[in-house]
Design a protein around this motif. Structure first.
Motif, PDB file in Angstrom:
ATOM      1  N   ALA A  60      -6.485   3.893  -4.944  1.00  0.00           N
ATOM      2  CA  ALA A  60      -5.360   3.358  -4.181  1.00  0.00           C
ATOM      3  C   ALA A  60      -5.669   1.945  -3.688  1.00  0.00           C
ATOM      4  N   GLU A  61      -6.936   1.708  -3.315  1.00  0.00           N
ATOM      5  CA  GLU A  61      -7.333   0.365  -2.886  1.00  0.00           C
ATOM      6  C   GLU A  61      -7.198  -0.625  -4.035  1.00  0.00           C
ATOM      7  N   GLN A  62      -7.572  -0.211  -5.231  1.00  0.00           N
ATOM      8  CA  GLN A  62      -7.453  -1.089  -6.394  1.00  0.00           C
ATOM      9  C   GLN A  62      -5.988  -1.372  -6.698  1.00  0.00           C
ATOM     10  N   ALA A  63      -5.133  -0.368  -6.575  1.00  0.00           N
ATOM     11  CA  ALA A  63      -3.699  -0.575  -6.777  1.00  0.00           C
ATOM     12  C   ALA A  63      -3.165  -1.579  -5.763  1.00  0.00           C
ATOM     13  N   ALA A  64      -3.659  -1.508  -4.526  1.00  0.00           N
ATOM     14  CA  ALA A  64      -3.228  -2.452  -3.490  1.00  0.00           C
ATOM     15  C   ALA A  64      -3.646  -3.880  -3.844  1.00  0.00           C
ATOM     16  N   VAL A  65      -4.831  -4.045  -4.435  1.00  0.00           N
ATOM     17  CA  VAL A  65      -5.280  -5.375  -4.865  1.00  0.00           C
ATOM     18  C   VAL A  65      -4.356  -5.891  -5.967  1.00  0.00           C
ATOM     19  N   PHE A  66      -4.026  -5.046  -6.932  1.00  0.00           N
ATOM     20  CA  PHE A  66      -3.081  -5.445  -7.981  1.00  0.00           C
ATOM     21  C   PHE A  66      -1.756  -5.854  -7.365  1.00  0.00           C
ATOM     22  N   SER A  67      -1.243  -5.058  -6.431  1.00  0.00           N
ATOM     23  CA  SER A  67       0.030  -5.366  -5.776  1.00  0.00           C
ATOM     24  C   SER A  67      -0.013  -6.733  -5.109  1.00  0.00           C
ATOM     25  N   HIS A  68      -1.084  -6.978  -4.371  1.00  0.00           N
ATOM     26  CA  HIS A  68      -1.220  -8.243  -3.652  1.00  0.00           C
ATOM     27  C   HIS A  68      -1.295  -9.417  -4.627  1.00  0.00           C
TER      28      HIS A  68
ATOM     29  N   GLU B 229       1.372   1.202  -7.973  1.00  0.00           N
ATOM     30  CA  GLU B 229       1.032   2.453  -7.299  1.00  0.00           C
ATOM     31  C   GLU B 229       0.053   3.253  -8.140  1.00  0.00           C
ATOM     32  N   TYR B 230      -0.966   3.800  -7.514  1.00  0.00           N
ATOM     33  CA  TYR B 230      -1.889   4.710  -8.179  1.00  0.00           C
ATOM     34  C   TYR B 230      -1.295   6.107  -8.119  1.00  0.00           C
ATOM     35  N   VAL B 231      -1.260   6.770  -9.259  1.00  0.00           N
ATOM     36  CA  VAL B 231      -0.779   8.145  -9.330  1.00  0.00           C
ATOM     37  C   VAL B 231      -1.953   9.019  -9.745  1.00  0.00           C
ATOM     38  N   ASP B 232      -2.335   9.923  -8.873  1.00  0.00           N
ATOM     39  CA  ASP B 232      -3.461  10.806  -9.139  1.00  0.00           C
ATOM     40  C   ASP B 232      -3.016  11.930 -10.063  1.00  0.00           C
ATOM     41  N   LEU B 233      -3.595  11.972 -11.257  1.00  0.00           N
ATOM     42  CA  LEU B 233      -3.268  13.010 -12.231  1.00  0.00           C
ATOM     43  C   LEU B 233      -4.388  14.033 -12.288  1.00  0.00           C
ATOM     44  N   SER B 234      -4.032  15.264 -12.566  1.00  0.00           N
ATOM     45  CA  SER B 234      -5.064  16.261 -12.815  1.00  0.00           C
ATOM     46  C   SER B 234      -5.741  15.916 -14.141  1.00  0.00           C
ATOM     47  N   VAL B 235      -6.953  16.378 -14.306  1.00  0.00           N
ATOM     48  CA  VAL B 235      -7.669  16.117 -15.555  1.00  0.00           C
ATOM     49  C   VAL B 235      -6.912  16.749 -16.720  1.00  0.00           C
ATOM     50  N   GLU B 236      -6.336  17.904 -16.507  1.00  0.00           N
ATOM     51  CA  GLU B 236      -5.581  18.555 -17.583  1.00  0.00           C
ATOM     52  C   GLU B 236      -4.371  17.716 -17.999  1.00  0.00           C
TER      53      GLU B 236
END
Length: 87
Positions: free
Chosen positions: A2-10, A17-24
């Motif tokens: 999420a922090e990396q997504a915020a850097v991209f946004s800035h 936005e970072y979307v957390d996906l399950s490994v499956e």
């Protein structure tokens, strides 16, 4: 992540936005990409699992040792390569 997504946004001046996906779910999505072998899907899935468990959360000197210079920050990389991220 999420922090990396915020850097991209800035740096890009637009929401990322970072979307957390399950490994499956990650496996399923990778299997739909042409040219991605079952071996690569397995490897990337294992990497994702270790990442989720925090097993790769460490700072090392590998980049500087191999490259001879300290790593570039994510913000600097995005800023210097902005055109690569444009729509």
């Amino acid at each position: 992540m999420a922090e990396q997504a915020a850097v991209f946004s800035h740096e890009l001046g637009r929401p990322v936005e970072y979307v957390d996906l399950s490994v499956e779910r990650w496996r399923q999505l990778l299997s739909q990409v042409d040219g991605v072998s079952a071996y690569l899907i397995e490897h990337l899935s294992r990497v994702a699992e270790t990442h989720q468990l925090g097993e790769q959360d460490m700072v090392t000197d590998v980049v500087e040792t191999i490259g001879g210079a300290p790593p570039t920050s994510l913000a600097t990389f995005i800023h210097e390569n902005r055109a690569l991220f444009e729509r």
